[in-house]
Design an enzyme around this catalytic site. Structure first.
Site, short mmCIF file in Angstrom:
data_model
loop_
_atom_site.label_atom_id
_atom_site.label_comp_id
_atom_site.label_asym_id
_atom_site.label_seq_id
_atom_site.Cartn_x
_atom_site.Cartn_y
_atom_site.Cartn_z
N ASP A 139 -2.15 -17.74 23.53
CA ASP A 139 -1.20 -18.67 22.92
C ASP A 139 -1.52 -20.16 23.17
O ASP A 139 -1.02 -21.02 22.44
CB ASP A 139 0.22 -18.40 23.46
CG ASP A 139 0.67 -16.98 23.20
OD1 ASP A 139 0.20 -16.39 22.20
OD2 ASP A 139 1.47 -16.45 23.98
N ARG A 166 -7.90 -14.97 1.70
CA ARG A 166 -8.09 -15.98 0.65
C ARG A 166 -8.87 -15.38 -0.53
O ARG A 166 -8.57 -15.67 -1.69
CB ARG A 166 -8.82 -17.18 1.22
CG ARG A 166 -9.14 -18.26 0.21
CD ARG A 166 -7.94 -19.06 -0.22
NE ARG A 166 -7.58 -20.07 0.76
CZ ARG A 166 -6.55 -20.92 0.62
NH1 ARG A 166 -5.79 -20.87 -0.45
NH2 ARG A 166 -6.27 -21.79 1.55
N GLY A 197 -7.85 -24.08 5.73
CA GLY A 197 -7.37 -24.84 4.58
C GLY A 197 -6.06 -24.30 4.04
O GLY A 197 -5.82 -24.30 2.82
N GLU A 199 -2.35 -23.99 2.75
CA GLU A 199 -1.56 -24.95 1.95
C GLU A 199 -0.33 -25.42 2.72
O GLU A 199 0.20 -26.50 2.46
CB GLU A 199 -1.14 -24.32 0.62
CG GLU A 199 -2.21 -24.37 -0.46
CD GLU A 199 -3.47 -23.58 -0.14
OE1 GLU A 199 -3.35 -22.51 0.50
OE2 GLU A 199 -4.57 -24.04 -0.52
O1 F6P Z 1 1.42 -14.02 24.99
C1 F6P Z 1 0.49 -13.33 24.23
C2 F6P Z 1 1.16 -12.59 23.11
O2 F6P Z 1 0.15 -11.94 22.36
C3 F6P Z 1 2.04 -13.43 22.20
O3 F6P Z 1 1.31 -14.16 21.26
C4 F6P Z 1 2.94 -12.37 21.61
O4 F6P Z 1 4.16 -12.92 21.22
C5 F6P Z 1 3.12 -11.42 22.74
O5 F6P Z 1 2.03 -11.61 23.62
C6 F6P Z 1 3.19 -9.98 22.34
O6 F6P Z 1 3.44 -9.23 23.48
P1 F6P Z 1 3.35 -7.64 23.55
O7 F6P Z 1 1.91 -7.25 23.47
O8 F6P Z 1 3.96 -7.31 24.86
O9 F6P Z 1 4.10 -7.11 22.38
#
Ligand code: F6P
Length: 334
Positions: A139, A166, A197, A199
């Site tokens: 993240d 795309r 790219g 939109e």
């Molecule tokens: O924090 C990493 C992440 O992949 C987030 O992007 C996502 O919201 C979450 O973990 C999903 O968690 P889990 O694999 O426990 O469903």
């Protein structure tokens, strides 16, 4: 390459390492760096399986240099991971502490995201085992570091997927709402949106006018495009890609709209060069920090330099997206 041991002074002799929370490509590179840096300094390393769950269940395995051979290029985490509820309780943390003590582990490297650091910080306050954190999450949402392990690979995975979308969107003059991960933050959405790219990019950090899709897509000097890709961050306050698509369909019933949720494929795959190198740097820096008697801190990267950030800041402060990039995304999508 120096083969001999470079013993560094310091109180810690046996280092535990674990991965916690969502796995991220590059975690294995970080584990490898922890193990080999510790050995380089004459220390022992114990792998803790399944994150904090392994601390509570004494799921420990000694790691030597060859234990981490041939893992640098692999996605996931060889130590496995978990989101451990029991570690949130004082009883769970006490059990974990007793197990670490019995195993002679006197320092910990925790590779994970802000949830994992919240647990680590509490543990450091309650018990006398120092912890250094390594930011590992796709993240990229941790304050105090420009980079988190796995973000670059996840971004590249998203880009490859959206490029493919795309192709079909253009062939059939369709509009696609593509939902990407990122928890409460829009880093993956913003960067992948610029790189493909898109939109329009819908992220939780943007309020007001910037969320007006009609304006973003059809007004001003925006040409009418044959295909439209809208990247939606999963943590957006108005819901994910399905919610946005439904709203839009009601307003523009003539548009041919489809939705793709990229989901957990964003967490897998062989790490990119950036993730391998940065994870190696951070894993190694975490051991150096422990041996320098640091505790309750995260190692991070700022302007390509290793920094130490107290858990208290890394957890509590909010990392914002780069507003200039938002502006750029708007300009480039006309
Ligand atoms: O924090 C990493 C992440 O992949 C987030 O992007 C996502 O919201 C979450 O973990 C999903 O968690 P889990 O694999 O426990 O469903």
């Amino acid at each position: 390459m120096p083969a001999e041991i470079h013993f560094k002074m310091g109180k810690i002799n046996k280092i535990g390492v674990l991965t916690s929370g969502g796995d991220a490509p590059g975690m294995n590179a970080a584990i490898r760096a922890v193990v080999r840096t510790a050995i380089y300094h004459g220390r022992e390393v114990i792998g803790i399986r399944q994150g904090y769950t392994g601390m509570i269940n004494s799921d420990f395995l000694p790691l030597v240099s060859t234990s981490v051979s041939d893992i640098l290029q692999k996605g996931g985490t060889i130590l496995k991971s978990s989101r451990c509820e029991e570690f949130r309780t004082p009883e769970g943390r006490k059990k974990a502490y007793d197990n670490l003590k019995s195993a002679g582990i006197d320092g910990l490297v925790v590779i994970g995201g802000d949830g994992s650091f919240t647990g680590a910080r509490l543990f450091c306050e309650e018990f006398d085992i120092p912890i250094v954190g390594v930011p590992g999450t796709i993240d990229n949402d941790i304050y105090g570091t420009d980079y988190t392990i796995g973000y670059d690979t996840a971004l590249n995975t998203v880009i490859q997927a959206v490029d493919k979308i795309r192709d079909t969107a253009s062939s059939l003059d369709r509009m696609f709402f593509v939902e990407v991960m990122g928890a409460e933050a829009g880093f993956i959405a913003l960067y992948s949106g610029i790189a493909t790219g898109a939109e329009a990019i819908i992220i939780p950090e943007v309020k007001g006018e910037g969320r007006d899709l009609k304006k973003l897509l059809f007004e001003g000097n925006r040409r009418k495009k044959s295909s439209n890709i809208i990247i939606v961050a999963e943590g957006d306050e108005d819901g994910g890609a399905f919610a946005w698509a439904e709203k839009f369909k009601k307003e523009f019933p003539d548009l041919d709209i489809r939705v793709t949720v990229l989901g957990h494929l964003q967490r897998g795959g062989s790490p990119t060069a950036t993730d391998r190198v940065n994870a190696s740097r951070l894993g190694s820096a975490a051991v150096e920090a422990l041996l320098d008697d640091q505790k309750s801190v995260m190692v991070g990267l700022q302007n390509d330099e290793i920094v130490l950030v107290p858990f208290s800041k890394a957890i509590k402060l909010h990392k914002d997206v780069n507003r200039e990039l938002l502006n750029l995304a708007g300009i480039l999508s006309i």
